[in-house]
Design a protein around this motif. Structure first.
Motif, PDB file in Angstrom:
ATOM      1  N   ILE A  31       5.590  44.857 -11.086  1.00 22.88           N
ATOM      2  CA  ILE A  31       5.506  43.621 -10.325  1.00 22.88           C
ATOM      3  C   ILE A  31       6.496  43.694  -9.165  1.00 22.88           C
ATOM      4  O   ILE A  31       7.668  44.025  -9.365  1.00 22.88           O
ATOM      5  CB  ILE A  31       5.834  42.409 -11.231  1.00 22.88           C
ATOM      6  N   VAL A  32       5.993  43.393  -7.962  1.00 24.33           N
ATOM      7  CA  VAL A  32       6.858  43.368  -6.779  1.00 24.33           C
ATOM      8  C   VAL A  32       7.056  41.915  -6.385  1.00 24.33           C
ATOM      9  O   VAL A  32       6.096  41.164  -6.226  1.00 24.33           O
ATOM     10  CB  VAL A  32       6.249  44.183  -5.617  1.00 24.33           C
ATOM     11  N   ILE A  33       8.334  41.547  -6.240  1.00 23.50           N
ATOM     12  CA  ILE A  33       8.710  40.170  -5.918  1.00 23.50           C
ATOM     13  C   ILE A  33       9.483  40.153  -4.607  1.00 23.50           C
ATOM     14  O   ILE A  33      10.403  40.960  -4.419  1.00 23.50           O
ATOM     15  CB  ILE A  33       9.606  39.575  -7.030  1.00 23.50           C
ATOM     16  N   LEU A  34       9.098  39.240  -3.715  1.00 20.08           N
ATOM     17  CA  LEU A  34       9.911  38.976  -2.531  1.00 20.08           C
ATOM     18  C   LEU A  34      10.903  37.915  -2.973  1.00 20.08           C
ATOM     19  O   LEU A  34      10.544  36.754  -3.208  1.00 20.08           O
ATOM     20  CB  LEU A  34       9.059  38.482  -1.358  1.00 20.08           C
ATOM     21  N   GLY A  35      12.149  38.334  -3.158  1.00 16.70           N
ATOM     22  CA  GLY A  35      13.176  37.462  -3.718  1.00 16.70           C
ATOM     23  C   GLY A  35      13.684  36.428  -2.743  1.00 16.70           C
ATOM     24  O   GLY A  35      13.538  36.559  -1.524  1.00 16.70           O
ATOM     25  N   LEU A  36      14.295  35.395  -3.296  1.00 14.96           N
ATOM     26  CA  LEU A  36      14.908  34.360  -2.463  1.00 14.96           C
ATOM     27  C   LEU A  36      16.044  34.931  -1.621  1.00 14.96           C
ATOM     28  O   LEU A  36      16.441  34.330  -0.625  1.00 14.96           O
ATOM     29  CB  LEU A  36      15.435  33.227  -3.350  1.00 14.96           C
ATOM     30  N   ASP A  37      16.541  36.109  -2.030  1.00 18.56           N
ATOM     31  CA  ASP A  37      17.596  36.782  -1.271  1.00 18.56           C
ATOM     32  C   ASP A  37      17.036  37.581  -0.088  1.00 18.56           C
ATOM     33  O   ASP A  37      17.775  38.235   0.637  1.00 18.56           O
ATOM     34  CB  ASP A  37      18.401  37.704  -2.186  1.00 18.56           C
ATOM     35  N   GLY A  38      15.682  37.538   0.102  1.00 22.17           N
ATOM     36  CA  GLY A  38      15.051  38.245   1.212  1.00 22.17           C
ATOM     37  C   GLY A  38      14.733  39.707   0.918  1.00 22.17           C
ATOM     38  O   GLY A  38      14.159  40.392   1.754  1.00 22.17           O
ATOM     39  N   LYS A  39      15.072  40.190  -0.263  1.00 16.87           N
ATOM     40  CA  LYS A  39      14.816  41.586  -0.628  1.00 16.87           C
ATOM     41  C   LYS A  39      13.585  41.686  -1.515  1.00 16.87           C
ATOM     42  O   LYS A  39      13.222  40.731  -2.189  1.00 16.87           O
ATOM     43  CB  LYS A  39      16.021  42.162  -1.372  1.00 16.87           C
ATOM     44  N   ARG A  40      12.972  42.874  -1.515  1.00 15.58           N
ATOM     45  CA  ARG A  40      11.863  43.147  -2.429  1.00 15.58           C
ATOM     46  C   ARG A  40      12.429  43.749  -3.709  1.00 15.58           C
ATOM     47  O   ARG A  40      13.245  44.655  -3.663  1.00 15.58           O
ATOM     48  CB  ARG A  40      10.874  44.110  -1.798  1.00 15.58           C
ATOM     49  N   HIS A  41      11.959  43.223  -4.831  1.00 18.67           N
ATOM     50  CA  HIS A  41      12.404  43.704  -6.139  1.00 18.67           C
ATOM     51  C   HIS A  41      11.192  44.202  -6.916  1.00 18.67           C
ATOM     52  O   HIS A  41      10.147  43.561  -6.930  1.00 18.67           O
ATOM     53  CB  HIS A  41      13.079  42.580  -6.931  1.00 18.67           C
ATOM     54  N   SER A  42      11.354  45.349  -7.593  1.00 24.20           N
ATOM     55  CA  SER A  42      10.295  45.906  -8.419  1.00 24.20           C
ATOM     56  C   SER A  42      10.714  45.769  -9.878  1.00 24.20           C
ATOM     57  O   SER A  42      11.807  46.201 -10.263  1.00 24.20           O
ATOM     58  CB  SER A  42      10.072  47.376  -8.070  1.00 24.20           C
ATOM     59  N   VAL A  43       9.856  45.157 -10.689  1.00 22.96           N
ATOM     60  CA  VAL A  43      10.137  44.948 -12.104  1.00 22.96           C
ATOM     61  C   VAL A  43       9.045  45.632 -12.906  1.00 22.96           C
ATOM     62  O   VAL A  43       7.855  45.422 -12.645  1.00 22.96           O
ATOM     63  CB  VAL A  43      10.180  43.441 -12.449  1.00 22.96           C
ATOM     64  N   LYS A  44       9.440  46.478 -13.880  1.00 25.31           N
ATOM     65  CA  LYS A  44       8.480  47.143 -14.752  1.00 25.31           C
ATOM     66  C   LYS A  44       8.612  46.561 -16.150  1.00 25.31           C
ATOM     67  O   LYS A  44       9.718  46.407 -16.661  1.00 25.31           O
ATOM     68  CB  LYS A  44       8.730  48.645 -14.774  1.00 25.31           C
ATOM     69  N   ILE A  45       7.453  46.233 -16.747  1.00 25.68           N
ATOM     70  CA  ILE A  45       7.449  45.580 -18.057  1.00 25.68           C
ATOM     71  C   ILE A  45       6.413  46.249 -18.946  1.00 25.68           C
ATOM     72  O   ILE A  45       5.257  46.421 -18.546  1.00 25.68           O
ATOM     73  CB  ILE A  45       7.119  44.080 -17.922  1.00 25.68           C
ATOM     74  N   ASP A  46       6.818  46.614 -20.159  1.00 25.40           N
ATOM     75  CA  ASP A  46       5.920  47.203 -21.155  1.00 25.40           C
ATOM     76  C   ASP A  46       4.857  46.174 -21.521  1.00 25.40           C
ATOM     77  O   ASP A  46       5.169  45.064 -21.925  1.00 25.40           O
ATOM     78  CB  ASP A  46       6.735  47.609 -22.379  1.00 25.40           C
TER      79      ASP A  46
END
Length: 129
Positions: A100-115
């Protein structure tokens, strides 16, 4: 076994709790902070040759009762947004894992991997005797 400040178990403490319940060899141990409270995931090979993936609440030291429930897309989104507040840009399921790619409130893109195989929120705790 844990202090009054509700600190997290050490890896060695989690390992000992698992070995009380399952006699065998611990192959690996890792902490997952995807959910709150964090959990240890312990891979163990029992004396009779069975492999188990045991999850322990890292705050209480309780072993999570296994319930094999597939993780839904909406629950995966909720987990990811719990890690990084913002807007989900994409969610892809490959090899039994959501990315999952999230455009964070901090302005950065975050990638989260979940089983995607086990829905850890659907598990219940049990106390090791």
């Amino acid at each position: 076994m844990i202090s009054e400040k509700r600190s997290l178990l050490l890896k060695e403490q989690a390992k000992l709790l698992v070995l009380k319940e399952y006699k065998g060899i611990v192959k690996s141990i890792a902490m997952s902070k995807i959910v709150t409270p964090p959990i240890y995931i312990v891979d163990i090979l029992t004396l009779n040759g069975e492999e188990h993936k045991v999850k322990i609440n890292a705050q209480t030291g309780r072993i999570l009762k296994e319930k094999m429930i597939p993780l839904t897309k909406s629950r995966a989104k909720a987990y990811a947004l719990g890690q990084h507040k913002g807007i989900i840009e994409s969610i892809v399921l490959t090899n039994k894992q959501y990315e999952i790619v999230i455009l964070g409130l901090d302005g950065k893109r975050h990638s989260v991997k979940i089983d995607a195989e086990i829905d850890v929120l659907a598990q219940e705790e049990r106390t090791v005797q």
